[in-house]
Design a protein around this motif. Structure first.
Motif, PDB file in Angstrom:
ATOM      1  N   GLY A  35      17.977 -17.498 -16.280  1.00 29.11           N
ATOM      2  CA  GLY A  35      16.870 -17.776 -17.182  1.00 29.11           C
ATOM      3  C   GLY A  35      15.576 -18.052 -16.449  1.00 29.11           C
ATOM      4  O   GLY A  35      15.563 -18.257 -15.233  1.00 29.11           O
ATOM      5  N   PRO A  36      14.458 -18.105 -17.184  1.00 30.64           N
ATOM      6  CA  PRO A  36      13.135 -18.264 -16.564  1.00 30.64           C
ATOM      7  C   PRO A  36      12.748 -19.709 -16.274  1.00 30.64           C
ATOM      8  O   PRO A  36      11.663 -19.960 -15.749  1.00 30.64           O
ATOM      9  CB  PRO A  36      12.205 -17.656 -17.617  1.00 30.64           C
ATOM     10  CG  PRO A  36      12.883 -17.945 -18.916  1.00 30.64           C
ATOM     11  CD  PRO A  36      14.358 -17.835 -18.628  1.00 30.64           C
ATOM     12  N   ARG A  37      13.608 -20.671 -16.591  1.00 27.73           N
ATOM     13  CA  ARG A  37      13.269 -22.079 -16.394  1.00 27.73           C
ATOM     14  C   ARG A  37      14.058 -22.663 -15.213  1.00 27.73           C
ATOM     15  O   ARG A  37      15.204 -22.285 -14.995  1.00 27.73           O
ATOM     16  CB  ARG A  37      13.577 -22.887 -17.667  1.00 27.73           C
ATOM     17  CG  ARG A  37      12.664 -22.513 -18.845  1.00 27.73           C
ATOM     18  CD  ARG A  37      13.241 -22.945 -20.166  1.00 27.73           C
ATOM     19  NE  ARG A  37      14.482 -22.233 -20.490  1.00 27.73           N
ATOM     20  CZ  ARG A  37      14.514 -20.982 -20.985  1.00 27.73           C
ATOM     21  NH1 ARG A  37      13.385 -20.321 -21.198  1.00 27.73           N
ATOM     22  NH2 ARG A  37      15.668 -20.394 -21.251  1.00 27.73           N
ATOM     23  N   VAL A  38      13.426 -23.567 -14.497  1.00 27.08           N
ATOM     24  CA  VAL A  38      14.079 -24.214 -13.356  1.00 27.08           C
ATOM     25  C   VAL A  38      14.952 -25.351 -13.873  1.00 27.08           C
ATOM     26  O   VAL A  38      14.468 -26.243 -14.574  1.00 27.08           O
ATOM     27  CB  VAL A  38      13.038 -24.756 -12.356  1.00 27.08           C
ATOM     28  CG1 VAL A  38      13.742 -25.474 -11.201  1.00 27.08           C
ATOM     29  CG2 VAL A  38      12.171 -23.625 -11.822  1.00 27.08           C
ATOM     30  N   LEU A  39      16.232 -25.329 -13.531  1.00 23.81           N
ATOM     31  CA  LEU A  39      17.198 -26.308 -14.031  1.00 23.81           C
ATOM     32  C   LEU A  39      17.497 -27.363 -12.972  1.00 23.81           C
ATOM     33  O   LEU A  39      17.513 -27.080 -11.775  1.00 23.81           O
ATOM     34  CB  LEU A  39      18.499 -25.603 -14.422  1.00 23.81           C
ATOM     35  CG  LEU A  39      18.383 -24.466 -15.433  1.00 23.81           C
ATOM     36  CD1 LEU A  39      19.755 -23.828 -15.672  1.00 23.81           C
ATOM     37  CD2 LEU A  39      17.783 -24.946 -16.748  1.00 23.81           C
ATOM     38  N   ARG A  40      17.773 -28.579 -13.433  1.00 23.69           N
ATOM     39  CA  ARG A  40      18.248 -29.611 -12.525  1.00 23.69           C
ATOM     40  C   ARG A  40      19.618 -29.220 -11.977  1.00 23.69           C
ATOM     41  O   ARG A  40      20.327 -28.411 -12.570  1.00 23.69           O
ATOM     42  CB  ARG A  40      18.347 -30.954 -13.254  1.00 23.69           C
ATOM     43  CG  ARG A  40      17.017 -31.595 -13.610  1.00 23.69           C
ATOM     44  CD  ARG A  40      17.256 -32.906 -14.321  1.00 23.69           C
ATOM     45  NE  ARG A  40      16.012 -33.573 -14.682  1.00 23.69           N
ATOM     46  CZ  ARG A  40      15.359 -34.431 -13.898  1.00 23.69           C
ATOM     47  NH1 ARG A  40      15.864 -34.727 -12.707  1.00 23.69           N
ATOM     48  NH2 ARG A  40      14.237 -34.986 -14.282  1.00 23.69           N
ATOM     49  N   THR A  41      20.002 -29.835 -10.871  1.00 25.49           N
ATOM     50  CA  THR A  41      21.269 -29.456 -10.236  1.00 25.49           C
ATOM     51  C   THR A  41      22.453 -29.613 -11.180  1.00 25.49           C
ATOM     52  O   THR A  41      23.326 -28.742 -11.249  1.00 25.49           O
ATOM     53  CB  THR A  41      21.492 -30.270  -8.936  1.00 25.49           C
ATOM     54  OG1 THR A  41      22.755 -29.931  -8.382  1.00 25.49           O
ATOM     55  CG2 THR A  41      21.436 -31.780  -9.183  1.00 25.49           C
ATOM     56  N   GLU A  42      22.516 -30.739 -11.930  1.00 26.88           N
ATOM     57  CA  GLU A  42      23.648 -30.948 -12.822  1.00 26.88           C
ATOM     58  C   GLU A  42      23.608 -29.997 -14.015  1.00 26.88           C
ATOM     59  O   GLU A  42      24.648 -29.584 -14.531  1.00 26.88           O
ATOM     60  CB  GLU A  42      23.727 -32.408 -13.291  1.00 26.88           C
ATOM     61  CG  GLU A  42      22.589 -32.883 -14.177  1.00 26.88           C
ATOM     62  CD  GLU A  42      21.398 -33.438 -13.412  1.00 26.88           C
ATOM     63  OE1 GLU A  42      20.680 -34.281 -13.973  1.00 26.88           O
ATOM     64  OE2 GLU A  42      21.187 -33.020 -12.245  1.00 26.88           O
ATOM     65  N   THR A  43      22.404 -29.623 -14.450  1.00 24.25           N
ATOM     66  CA  THR A  43      22.280 -28.671 -15.556  1.00 24.25           C
ATOM     67  C   THR A  43      22.663 -27.267 -15.105  1.00 24.25           C
ATOM     68  O   THR A  43      23.329 -26.518 -15.830  1.00 24.25           O
ATOM     69  CB  THR A  43      20.846 -28.665 -16.097  1.00 24.25           C
ATOM     70  OG1 THR A  43      20.433 -29.994 -16.383  1.00 24.25           O
ATOM     71  CG2 THR A  43      20.741 -27.827 -17.363  1.00 24.25           C
ATOM     72  N   ALA A  44      22.240 -26.904 -13.905  1.00 24.91           N
ATOM     73  CA  ALA A  44      22.481 -25.552 -13.403  1.00 24.91           C
ATOM     74  C   ALA A  44      23.968 -25.228 -13.329  1.00 24.91           C
ATOM     75  O   ALA A  44      24.419 -24.173 -13.786  1.00 24.91           O
ATOM     76  CB  ALA A  44      21.838 -25.398 -12.027  1.00 24.91           C
ATOM     77  N   ALA A  45      24.753 -26.161 -12.753  1.00 26.64           N
ATOM     78  CA  ALA A  45      26.184 -25.911 -12.610  1.00 26.64           C
ATOM     79  C   ALA A  45      26.848 -25.722 -13.958  1.00 26.64           C
ATOM     80  O   ALA A  45      27.607 -24.761 -14.166  1.00 26.64           O
ATOM     81  CB  ALA A  45      26.834 -27.068 -11.861  1.00 26.64           C
ATOM     82  N   LEU A  46      26.549 -26.608 -14.899  1.00 29.22           N
ATOM     83  CA  LEU A  46      27.228 -26.573 -16.191  1.00 29.22           C
ATOM     84  C   LEU A  46      26.768 -25.386 -17.032  1.00 29.22           C
ATOM     85  O   LEU A  46      27.577 -24.758 -17.725  1.00 29.22           O
ATOM     86  CB  LEU A  46      27.001 -27.886 -16.931  1.00 29.22           C
ATOM     87  CG  LEU A  46      27.388 -29.136 -16.124  1.00 29.22           C
ATOM     88  CD1 LEU A  46      27.155 -30.394 -16.941  1.00 29.22           C
ATOM     89  CD2 LEU A  46      28.830 -29.060 -15.653  1.00 29.22           C
ATOM     90  N   ALA A  47      25.491 -25.064 -16.960  1.00 29.80           N
ATOM     91  CA  ALA A  47      24.989 -23.901 -17.697  1.00 29.80           C
ATOM     92  C   ALA A  47      25.611 -22.619 -17.166  1.00 29.80           C
ATOM     93  O   ALA A  47      25.986 -21.718 -17.932  1.00 29.80           O
ATOM     94  CB  ALA A  47      23.462 -23.838 -17.601  1.00 29.80           C
TER      95      ALA A  47
END
Length: 244
Positions: free
Chosen positions: A220-232
């Motif tokens: 996606g076009p948005r920068v995710l936090r580390t914990e969000t990135a893994a789960l997403a």
């Protein structure tokens, strides 16, 4: 109402009487206030649920007799190894807990260049024991009968040296990645998912990972936090290829 589930590492079988681990016993006796004669489910990571009945309940001691067993088939069809950059505070705990609920097969903590937390051997051993307990609790909650392992922390270079490029699907999340996850074909082998800590992976780490077969993926076009990135990423994989 679903039955309470407790992890018990002992060998389990019908008619066997076991003692619950101290943490599980205290939860059953003090928090849930369970009594002699109450029923519950035990699991030890072998893929089965073991129905049991409590035969003795004290403050810090609970014994139970196994009455029957049933094979559990709720494991993810995807074999995901999460290579998670070690994050600070509760972020790492949260990531591990939710990743287990989402079905990951194992977790490899990675000491990245931008990891705020620095662990010596003694601290690392304590953190791994802590993270493994979080895994167990997540399995108790989510109904999993297999228990994913949390490996000892390694740097990315150490892990790559121990795991030369193989016929696996290697993915790293990168806000500057050129590919989208949805464009990848369904993997036919283990998925090795690399996530950076706070601040993401360094340019050197990304270059090294790509040289060892990791595909740089944009989620996606948005920068995710580390914990969000893994789960997403894990949830997206299940939507595309798994059992969502």
């Amino acid at each position: 109402m679903s039955q309470h589930r407790f992890y018990c590492p002992d060998k389990l079988a019908a008619d066997v009487t076991v003692s619950l681990p101290e943490t599980a016993a205290a939860h059953a006796a003090r928090v849930l206030r369970m009594q002699v004669g109450d029923t519950a489910i035990l699991f030890n990571g072998d893929g089965f649920h073991y129905n049991c009945q409590f035969t003795a309940v004290q403050k810090n001691s609970v014994t139970a007799k196994v009455t029957s067993s049933v094979a559990i088939t709720n494991e993810s069809p995807l074999d995901i190894l999460l290579l998670q950059g070690i994050s600070s505070g509760d972020r790492m705990d949260y990531t591990i807990q939710k990743a287990v609920e989402l079905g990951v097969g194992a977790i490899q903590p990675i000491a990245t260049e931008r990891s705020v937390v620095k662990l010596n051997q003694e601290r690392a051993e304590k953190r791994v024991a802590h993270w493994q307990q979080i895994v167990i609790s997540a399995c108790e909650q989510s109904g999993r009968a297999y228990v994913p392992e949390v490996y000892s922390p390694l740097s990315l270079n150490q892990w790559l040296a121990q795991h030369p490029q193989q016929t696996t699907c290697r993915i790293l999340l990168n806000p500057l990645g050129a590919k989208q996850l949805a464009k990848l074909p369904k993997p036919a082998s283990q998925i090795q998912l690399l996530i950076g800590a706070e601040g993401g992976l360094s340019a050197n780490e990304i270059e090294t990972a790509v040289a060892h077969g990791f595909q740089s993926i944009l989620l996606g076009p948005r920068v995710l936090r580390t914990e969000t990135a893994a789960l997403a990423a894990i949830a997206s994989m299940h939507t595309l290829w798994g059992d969502f």
